[in-house]
Design an enzyme around this catalytic site. Structure first.
Site, PDB file in Angstrom:
ATOM      1  N   HIS A 199       0.807  -1.228   0.000  1.00  0.00           N
ATOM      2  CA  HIS A 199       0.000   0.000   0.000  1.00  0.00           C
ATOM      3  C   HIS A 199       0.839   1.277   0.000  1.00  0.00           C
ATOM      4  O   HIS A 199       0.546   2.229   0.732  1.00  0.00           O
ATOM      5  CB  HIS A 199      -0.987  -0.024   1.173  1.00  0.00           C
ATOM      6  N   HIS A 255      -9.884   1.257   0.346  1.00  0.00           N
ATOM      7  CA  HIS A 255      -9.767   0.108   1.242  1.00  0.00           C
ATOM      8  C   HIS A 255     -10.888   0.065   2.283  1.00  0.00           C
ATOM      9  O   HIS A 255     -10.629  -0.131   3.480  1.00  0.00           O
ATOM     10  CB  HIS A 255      -8.396   0.132   1.912  1.00  0.00           C
ATOM     11  N   GLU A 306     -11.208  -4.463  -3.266  1.00  0.00           N
ATOM     12  CA  GLU A 306     -10.310  -3.386  -3.677  1.00  0.00           C
ATOM     13  C   GLU A 306     -10.119  -3.477  -5.187  1.00  0.00           C
ATOM     14  O   GLU A 306      -9.354  -4.309  -5.667  1.00  0.00           O
ATOM     15  CB  GLU A 306      -8.974  -3.530  -2.943  1.00  0.00           C
TER      16      GLU A 306
HETATM   17  C1  GLA Z   1      -4.967  -5.727   1.588  1.00  0.00           C
HETATM   18  C2  GLA Z   1      -3.993  -6.839   1.565  1.00  0.00           C
HETATM   19  C3  GLA Z   1      -4.119  -7.641   2.810  1.00  0.00           C
HETATM   20  C4  GLA Z   1      -3.924  -6.766   4.039  1.00  0.00           C
HETATM   21  C5  GLA Z   1      -4.852  -5.602   3.994  1.00  0.00           C
HETATM   22  C6  GLA Z   1      -4.562  -4.614   5.096  1.00  0.00           C
HETATM   23  O1  GLA Z   1      -6.245  -6.186   1.510  1.00  0.00           O
HETATM   24  O2  GLA Z   1      -4.120  -7.645   0.426  1.00  0.00           O
HETATM   25  O3  GLA Z   1      -3.175  -8.675   2.794  1.00  0.00           O
HETATM   26  O4  GLA Z   1      -2.591  -6.313   4.060  1.00  0.00           O
HETATM   27  O5  GLA Z   1      -4.743  -4.933   2.754  1.00  0.00           O
HETATM   28  O6  GLA Z   1      -4.507  -5.212   6.355  1.00  0.00           O
END
Ligand code: GLA
Length: 367
Positions: free
Chosen positions: A124, A193, A330
């Protein structure tokens, strides 16, 4: 006189149907910078978005009996968001949503290093991603536009990136438009997210929800949740959601991919072309009757079942959320695309404008 009366009446109705956008103060950053909250209302939906991380804080929609509930996870107050460095509740993640292997990639013969924050990989956008920045905001028709200028070299990424994220509400739907430009060649992957629980924030798990993802393939991962590069068919696997399937029905199957992620946490390859609007997912909660339909112009969707929520104490009623207390959808480019030339490109060049749109539409279904 009579005509004037009719005219005035219809104008009031038009304004009422159009919805409203209001602003209030939500909190302060440790350096004193104000964080604002925008409340967007339209028929069938109220969404709240704050300037810290351009985050969705609440989405209130009616259930099948008309009872209003908040269907996204979050905190009771701003401090909760500030302290939390791992969930990304409601945030716009960038510059690169999802993972980049070892935080490394090359572009135009130059190597770049992004800070690693997830088992040796960059997740991220690195340690100080867009989710932790205070965005500039201005009200627009039916919503709010958030703007962030990420300087050249921010978290190791090349080029000054100017990002606009527009949140607007229309008839039970929250639409997100992403726009970005750069002054040097760079890579970008922006997503939202939000953690959805259609039964309402803190109301149990999402394991009984029925999910449809109209995708024929997905991108399997290694133990660091980095795509292996293979585009694998979903046919005959627990990743086949082409027909509506209860999320919990196969989540504990003896399947290597499910074990690696502790549930679902993979990217599905959506049908249709990158840039064309298509359905990414549909979720139905039989208890509340709420239905969420996600459409997007993006080529992929990461379906994540809140596997890392277990044991942590947080929540709007400070009740804490357990594993699978919500799901994320996402919409995105595939993880680690800068290291996989066969994946749709995430490169952005000067003179180009990245524009993607994702819409979350809420409706209800009778029993
Ligand atoms: C995304 C990632 C997950 C996790 C979340 C945040 O969905 O794919 O593995 O890291 O973000 O916790």
């Amino acid at each position: 006189m009579r005509w004037l009366g009719i005219m005035l009446l219809s104008m009031t109705t038009a304004i009422a149907a159009h919805g409203s956008v209001t602003k209030s103060e939500y909190g302060k950053m440790p350096d004193g910078t104000a964080v604002d909250l925008y409340t967007l209302k339209s028929d069938g939906i109220e969404a709240q978005v704050m300037t810290y991380g351009a985050r969705v804080v609440a989405i209130k929609t009616p259930d099948r009996d008309g009872k209003i509930g908040d269907v996204v996870l979050g905190y009771s107050a701003f401090d909760g968001y500030l302290d939390d460095k791992s969930t990304y509740f409601g945030a716009i993640v960038g510059r690169y949503g999802n993972r980049i292997a070892l935080g490394k990639f090359s572009l135009d013969g130059h190597s770049y290093q992004i800070p690693t924050n997830d088992h040796g990989n960059a997740l991220h956008g690195g340690t100080d991603g867009f989710d932790k920045k205070v965005w500039q905001a201005r009200p627009i028709a039916d919503g709010v536009e958030m703007t962030l200028v990420s300087p050249d070299g921010d978290q190791g990424f090349p080029g000054t990136l100017t990002v606009h994220v527009r949140y607007t509400v229309h008839h039970g739907a929250l639409r997100i438009d992403y726009l970005a430009t750069t002054d040097k060649d760079t890579v970008v992957n922006l997503t939202n997210h939000s953690y959805f629980n259609l039964a309402g924030d803190g109301q149990g798990t999402i394991l009984h929800d029925e999910l449809t993802i109209p995708a024929d393939s997905y991108t399997p991962v290694d133990s660091g949740l980095i795509p292996t590069g293979v585009i694998a068919p979903v046919e005959g696997t627990p990743f086949d959601f082409r027909k509506a399937t209860v999320i919990g029905a196969r989540i504990h199957d003896d399947n290597e991919q499910l074990k690696l992620a502790g549930g679902y946490d993979q990217n599905w390859v959506l049908r249709g072309k990158n840039g064309e609007t298509k359905t990414a997912a549909r979720v139905y909660d039989p208890v509340s009757g709420r239905v969420l339909t996600v459409t997007t112009t993006q080529p992929g969707v990461q379906f994540y079942t809140g596997n890392f929520l277990a044991g942590k104490k947080y929540g709007k009623a400070q009740q804490g959320y357990g594993k699978n207390a919500a799901l994320c959808l996402e919409t995105q480019h595939f993880p680690d695309s800068p290291n996989h030339p066969a994946f749709p490109t995430t490169e952005l060049k000067p003179g180009e404008t990245l524009h993607s749109t994702t819409t979350f539409t809420f409706s209800t279904h009778a029993k």
